[in-house]
Design an enzyme around this catalytic site. Structure first.
Site: not given
Length: 204
Positions: A42-43, A71-72, A154, A91, A27-28, A93
Site C-alpha cells: 500500500t502507498g 487496498s485493492e 476507475h 490492475h 494501480g497494482n 489506470h
C-alpha cells in the site's frame, strides 16, 4: 520462486508507469505462487517500487510479510478464487480506458485483429467504490469468461498465466480504447465539418 515473483512485479510495475498505464499511487499488479499472492504494498508508487515493497498474503487475505498489501487486495483475491487458471493480474489506470468507461455501458468495441485474437471481449464492470468488496465481486464476475475488463470510472483489470501476459493484455486494452476514442472523435468531426446539404429546387 518468491524472489522471481518479486522481481517480475518490480519490472512490470515500472514498465506500467513508464508507458503511461498508471500514474502517482494508482494501480497494482499481483502474482500467484501456490496459495500465496505477491502484490504491491500500500502507498507505493509503481516507478519507484523495490522488492522490499512487495507484500505477501495468502489466498484468504492473511498478511504474511511485514508490509501491508494494496487496498485493492480484495479484487485480486476474488479474481484468483473465480479464475483458478489465472496466475497474474494487472490492475492499472490508463487514461483512454478510463474515459471510454465513462462513455460506454456494456463493452469496449474491438477494433484490431490482435485485440480480437488475444482479448476477445472487453467488458465494462459497473462502478463501485475503490477498495471495496463490492468492487471486487462485480469485477471478478465480469472476468469469469473474459480476460480484460474496464472498471467504470476507475481503470482496467487484465489476467494471464504470467505477469508478462497480463501486462501486455493491459497494453492491448488501452490501445483499443485509444483507437475507439480517436475514431469516435474523427467521425464526430466529419459530421461537424461536412458541408450542409442544400435542398434542391423542385423542377418547374
Amino acid at each position: 520462486m518468491s524472489r522471481i515473483a518479486k522481481r517480475q512485479l518490480v519490472l512490470y510495475s515500472r514498465k506500467a508507469h513508464e508507458r503511461g498505464l498508471t500514474a502517482a499511487f494508482g494501480g497494482n499488479l499481483s502474482v500467484r505462487v501456490g496459495e500465496l499472492i505477491f502484490i504491491k504494498a500500500t502507498g507505493v508508487v509503481m516507478d519507484e517500487m523495490s522488492e522490499e515493497q512487495v507484500s505477501v498474503i495468502d489466498i484468504n487475505g492473511n498478511q504474511i510479510s511485514g508490509v501491508r498489501p494494496s487496498s485493492e487486495y480484495r479484487l485480486h483475491l476474488e479474481v484468483y478464487k473465480i479464475r483458478p487458471d489465472v496466475r497474474a493480474i494487472a490492475h492499472l489506470h490508463p487514461p483512454y480506458s478510463i474515459v471510454a468507461s465513462t462513455l460506454l455501458e456494456e463493452k469496449l468495441p474491438i477494433i484490431t485483429p490482435e485485440a480480437e485474437l488475444y482479448l476477445g471481449r472487453i467488458l465494462i464492470a459497473p462502478f463501485r467504490p475503490a477498495g471495496t468488496e463490492e468492487l471486487a465481486k462485480v469485477t471478478a464476475e465480469a472476468l469469469r469468461e473474459t480476460d480484460a475488463v474496464l472498471m467504470a470510472r476507475h481503470g482496467i483489470v487484465t489476467v494471464g498465466k504470467s505477469l508478462r501476459e497480463a501486462f501486455y493484455k493491459a497494453e492491448l486494452v488501452e490501445e483499443s480504447a485509444k483507437l475507439w476514442y480517436l475514431s469516435r472523435n474523427e467521425r464526430k468531426n466529419q459530421r461537424l465539418t461536412s458541408p450542409a446539404q442544400v435542398p434542391q429546387e423542385p423542377p418547374r
